[in-house]
Design a protein around this motif. Structure first.
Motif, short mmCIF file in Angstrom:
data_model
loop_
_atom_site.label_atom_id
_atom_site.label_comp_id
_atom_site.label_asym_id
_atom_site.label_seq_id
_atom_site.Cartn_x
_atom_site.Cartn_y
_atom_site.Cartn_z
N ASP A 151 -53.31 -9.10 23.98
CA ASP A 151 -53.40 -10.16 22.78
C ASP A 151 -54.82 -11.07 23.27
O ASP A 151 -54.33 -12.04 24.00
N VAL A 152 -55.84 -10.76 22.75
CA VAL A 152 -56.99 -11.63 23.27
C VAL A 152 -56.73 -13.10 22.69
O VAL A 152 -57.15 -14.10 23.13
N ARG A 186 -53.40 -13.22 39.22
CA ARG A 186 -51.74 -13.18 38.97
C ARG A 186 -51.25 -12.01 38.11
O ARG A 186 -50.35 -11.51 38.50
N THR A 187 -52.14 -11.97 36.98
CA THR A 187 -51.67 -10.94 35.86
C THR A 187 -51.82 -9.50 36.76
O THR A 187 -50.77 -8.77 36.44
N ILE A 188 -52.88 -9.38 37.23
CA ILE A 188 -52.95 -7.86 37.90
C ILE A 188 -51.75 -7.81 38.73
O ILE A 188 -51.35 -6.59 38.98
N ASP A 189 -51.56 -8.86 39.76
CA ASP A 189 -50.63 -8.57 40.92
C ASP A 189 -49.13 -8.41 40.32
O ASP A 189 -48.44 -7.54 40.80
N GLU A 190 -48.83 -9.28 39.22
CA GLU A 190 -47.23 -9.33 38.90
C GLU A 190 -47.29 -8.28 37.71
O GLU A 190 -46.03 -8.15 37.59
N ARG A 191 -48.23 -7.97 36.91
CA ARG A 191 -47.80 -7.20 35.75
C ARG A 191 -48.50 -5.90 35.74
O ARG A 191 -47.82 -4.77 35.74
N ILE A 192 -49.67 -5.79 35.76
CA ILE A 192 -50.74 -4.58 35.76
C ILE A 192 -50.21 -3.53 36.76
O ILE A 192 -49.92 -2.36 36.35
N MET A 229 -35.35 -9.83 26.71
CA MET A 229 -36.00 -8.79 26.15
C MET A 229 -36.50 -9.24 24.66
O MET A 229 -36.03 -9.87 24.20
N THR A 230 -37.76 -8.87 24.18
CA THR A 230 -38.09 -9.32 22.84
C THR A 230 -37.80 -8.14 22.06
O THR A 230 -37.61 -7.03 22.42
N ASP A 231 -38.33 -8.48 20.80
CA ASP A 231 -38.31 -7.16 19.75
C ASP A 231 -39.31 -6.52 19.71
O ASP A 231 -39.64 -5.68 18.86
N SER A 232 -40.47 -7.06 20.51
CA SER A 232 -41.87 -6.38 20.42
C SER A 232 -41.91 -5.06 20.96
O SER A 232 -43.19 -4.51 20.79
N ILE A 233 -41.02 -4.66 21.75
CA ILE A 233 -41.05 -3.38 22.19
C ILE A 233 -39.60 -2.85 22.04
O ILE A 233 -38.63 -3.23 22.28
N GLU A 234 -39.58 -1.56 21.33
CA GLU A 234 -38.23 -0.85 21.07
C GLU A 234 -37.93 0.20 21.92
O GLU A 234 -38.78 0.83 22.51
N PHE A 235 -36.72 0.24 22.38
CA PHE A 235 -36.25 1.29 23.41
C PHE A 235 -35.09 2.01 22.81
O PHE A 235 -34.00 1.30 22.38
N GLU A 236 -35.23 3.30 22.81
CA GLU A 236 -34.24 4.20 22.18
C GLU A 236 -34.08 5.41 23.05
O GLU A 236 -35.06 6.04 23.33
N CYS A 237 -32.77 5.77 23.28
CA CYS A 237 -32.40 6.84 24.31
C CYS A 237 -31.70 7.74 23.53
O CYS A 237 -30.41 7.58 23.15
N ARG A 238 -32.16 8.98 23.09
CA ARG A 238 -31.52 9.85 22.24
C ARG A 238 -31.99 11.44 22.53
O ARG A 238 -33.23 11.55 23.01
N ASP A 239 -31.29 12.32 22.41
CA ASP A 239 -31.46 13.73 22.63
C ASP A 239 -32.23 13.85 24.16
O ASP A 239 -33.16 14.57 24.19
N GLU A 271 -44.94 -11.20 27.63
CA GLU A 271 -43.64 -10.85 27.40
C GLU A 271 -43.53 -9.49 27.15
O GLU A 271 -42.28 -8.74 27.83
N MET A 272 -44.23 -8.89 26.42
CA MET A 272 -44.14 -7.29 26.33
C MET A 272 -44.33 -6.53 27.60
O MET A 272 -43.64 -5.56 28.00
N MET A 273 -45.03 -7.14 28.25
CA MET A 273 -45.38 -6.39 29.66
C MET A 273 -44.25 -6.56 30.67
O MET A 273 -43.96 -5.62 31.22
N GLY A 274 -43.56 -7.51 30.60
CA GLY A 274 -42.30 -7.83 31.24
C GLY A 274 -41.16 -6.98 31.08
O GLY A 274 -40.75 -6.29 31.79
N ASP A 275 -41.27 -6.83 29.57
CA ASP A 275 -39.86 -5.72 29.00
C ASP A 275 -40.46 -4.71 29.29
O ASP A 275 -39.58 -3.83 29.62
N LEU A 276 -41.85 -3.91 29.45
CA LEU A 276 -41.92 -2.63 29.36
C LEU A 276 -41.54 -2.33 30.98
O LEU A 276 -41.15 -1.29 31.31
#
Length: 266
Positions: A65-66, A86-92, A1-11, A30-35
């Motif tokens: 990110d253009v 590939r991006t559409i099939d593997e990520r989007i 996981m990168t630090d570019s997406i934060e995940f927190e579970c509370r309440d 990388e962010m898309m993979g993390d998401l």
């Protein structure tokens, strides 16, 4: 996981925060993979009753990110096409389906730039609360490009074909006031009040019976492709589960006693 997406579970809420404020939260591969990994674990999590998407800093998400596409532009036309496919099939497509599989209500809390795939994230949410600074932009035509995140399916269903044409063919911003007026968002608030208003919205959702919220969302989602007869049958099935739940007894009792219900379960 990168630090570019934060995940927190509370309440009982999963908070997903795009965390590249200096890049207006532009999305990397990388962010898309993390998401995708985050979303995949949420659908069956009984502790999570609401999912919130937001961006750190002054913007929600300024799209892909253009700048990271520089190496792609050096490829041959055939190689560029293969790379986009590939991006559409593997990520989007997997991300789109992962969002659509979430049974929990999804809230998008947006401000500033909401561009490209950022608009798609908003469209994949069930409720959208926007700061007055929000600007929704689908700029693909200005980049000699077409819609590629599923917007062509979701956007007309959200705001109608005419306004979808306007937003997509011109590639011009839609401000927060127009976004609410045309049904793209649900509420508009001041930039300073966005976090507070988002928290209050989440609290209102958490007061509802989790099973009723999930089943109501499921009914509305399947209605897009159902005939009236099929939809009535779906309602019949879901209401049967509701009538058999303990939350029904608690909610009706609380209503009669003029108090807040104490709901439980998923």
């Amino acid at each position: 996981m990168t630090d570019s997406i934060e995940f927190e579970c509370r309440d009982s809420t999963a908070w997903i925060t795009f965390n590249r404020p200096n890049a207006r939260n532009a999305l990397t591969a990388e962010m898309m993979g993390d998401l995708l990994g985050m979303l995949s674990g949420l659908a069956d999590d009984p502790k999570v009753r609401v999912v919130v998407l937001r961006g750190k800093g002054s913007d929600f998400c300024s799209g892909a990110d253009v700048g990271a596409m520089a190496t792609l532009l050096a490829l041959s036309p055939e190689e560029r096409t293969a790379s986009f496919h590939r991006t559409i099939d593997e990520r989007i497509v997997p991300i789109l389906h992962a969002f659509r599989r979430l049974p929990q209500p999804i809230v998008a809390s947006v401000r500033g730039y909401v561009i490209g795939i950022g608009v798609q994230f908003a469209l994949l949410s069930d409720l959208i609360i926007a700061s007055e600074t929000a600007q929704f932009i689908l700029p693909q035509v200005k980049l000699a490009h077409t819609l590629d995140h599923g917007e062509s399916w979701l956007l007309p269903r959200r705001i109608g074909l005419s306004k979808a044409m306007q937003l997509c063919l011109l590639g011009e911003p839609m401000n927060a006031a127009d976004a609410e007026r045309f049904g793209l968002t649900n509420w508009t608030t001041s930039d300073q009040a966005l976090e507070k208003e988002t928290g209050q919205l989440v609290a209102r959702l958490l007061r509802g019976a989790p099973d009723a919220l999930r089943r109501t969302k499921a009914l509305l989602v399947v209605s897009e492709g159902n005939s009236l007869e099929r939809q009535l049958e779906a309602e019949r099935m879901h209401v049967g589960f509701g009538e058999a739940s303990d939350n029904l007894i608690e909610a009706v009792g609380a209503f009669n006693e003029k108090r807040a219900p104490k709901v439980s379960g998923i």
